[in-house]
Scaffold this motif. Structure first.
Motif, short mmCIF file in Angstrom:
data_model
loop_
_atom_site.label_atom_id
_atom_site.label_comp_id
_atom_site.label_asym_id
_atom_site.label_seq_id
_atom_site.Cartn_x
_atom_site.Cartn_y
_atom_site.Cartn_z
N MET A 100 0.83 -1.22 0.00
CA MET A 100 0.00 0.00 0.00
C MET A 100 0.86 1.27 0.00
O MET A 100 0.41 2.32 0.42
CB MET A 100 -1.00 0.02 1.16
N ASP A 101 2.12 1.16 -0.43
CA ASP A 101 3.03 2.31 -0.52
C ASP A 101 3.24 3.01 0.82
O ASP A 101 3.30 4.23 0.90
CB ASP A 101 2.54 3.33 -1.56
N ILE A 102 3.35 2.22 1.87
CA ILE A 102 3.58 2.77 3.21
C ILE A 102 5.05 2.56 3.58
O ILE A 102 5.58 1.47 3.42
CB ILE A 102 2.69 2.09 4.26
N ALA A 133 3.60 7.56 -1.94
CA ALA A 133 4.05 7.14 -0.61
C ALA A 133 3.25 7.80 0.52
O ALA A 133 2.89 8.97 0.46
CB ALA A 133 5.53 7.47 -0.44
N SER A 134 3.02 6.98 1.54
CA SER A 134 2.52 7.44 2.84
C SER A 134 3.59 7.03 3.85
O SER A 134 4.35 6.09 3.61
CB SER A 134 1.19 6.77 3.19
N PHE A 135 3.63 7.72 4.99
CA PHE A 135 4.71 7.48 5.95
C PHE A 135 4.17 7.29 7.36
O PHE A 135 3.08 7.77 7.68
CB PHE A 135 5.69 8.65 5.95
N GLY A 136 4.95 6.63 8.18
CA GLY A 136 4.54 6.45 9.56
C GLY A 136 5.72 6.26 10.49
O GLY A 136 6.85 6.00 10.05
N PHE A 137 5.43 6.42 11.76
CA PHE A 137 6.44 6.19 12.80
C PHE A 137 5.73 5.91 14.11
O PHE A 137 4.55 6.22 14.29
CB PHE A 137 7.38 7.40 12.95
N ILE A 138 6.48 5.32 15.02
CA ILE A 138 6.03 5.15 16.39
C ILE A 138 7.05 5.84 17.28
O ILE A 138 8.26 5.64 17.10
CB ILE A 138 5.89 3.66 16.77
#
Length: 173
Positions: free
Chosen positions: A46-48, A95-100
């Motif tokens: 999913m382009d993450i 792109a989508s992005f994430g972090f914790i």
């Protein structure tokens, strides 16, 4: 313009499971502390892209994401990570992005100090024009969802949440 450290791409690690497409490794050296950091960008379906970073000297520690450096330079380090994400975005406009925001040893997972610092910097430099900002304070998780991709797939937020709950059941409320 972001104040960053020069970074370099090291390599792409091949996928080691059915979820990650590949993991890109970058490195940079702080000119303030002279410490070397490793940045891992996990590319999921999913382009993450999920970004993680830690001190190279802690790379073998099971707590590498939880340890503090005590160098008092988070802004420039996080800005360097944002620059890496923006380079990825130029190559992959979906792109989508994430972090914790990992908890420090002894700190609760909810609304961590790191999460709040990251959130403040990300909301400053990655505006709501390109990305929809979605977060889970209880898990200190933050996702920047590509708005163009969200227009194409209105259920994208729910799909991303379920995708990561399937991988990491502890993310479920």
């Amino acid at each position: 313009m972001l104040s960053t450290y020069p970074y370099r791409f090291v390599m792409n690690e091949p996928a080691h499971d059915n979820y990650i497409i590949c993991t890109s490794i970058y490195t940079f050296r702080s000119t303030k502390s002279n410490l070397v950091y490793l940045v891992r960008v996990e590319h999921y379906k999913m382009d993450i892209y999920i970004i993680k970073f830690y001190l190279k000297s802690n790379q073998n520690s099971p707590h590498k994401y939880n340890l503090l450096t005590n160098t008092y330079e988070p802004r420039r380090i996080i800005n360097t990570c944002i620059s890496i994400l923006m380079e990825i975005f130029r190559k992959d406009p979906n792109a989508s992005f994430g972090f914790i925001g990992a908890n420090r040893l002894g700190e609760s997972e909810a609304n961590t100090k790191r999460y709040n610092v990251y959130k403040k910097i990300v909301t400053t430099y990655m505006g709501a024009e390109t990305f929809y900002h979605h977060y889970n304070i209880d898990k200190s998780a933050y996702i920047l969802i590509n708005k163009n991709k969200l227009k194409e797939t209105p259920t994208l937020i729910q799909s991303i949440e379920q995708f990561f709950i399937d991988i990491y059941p502890s993310l479920e409320d």
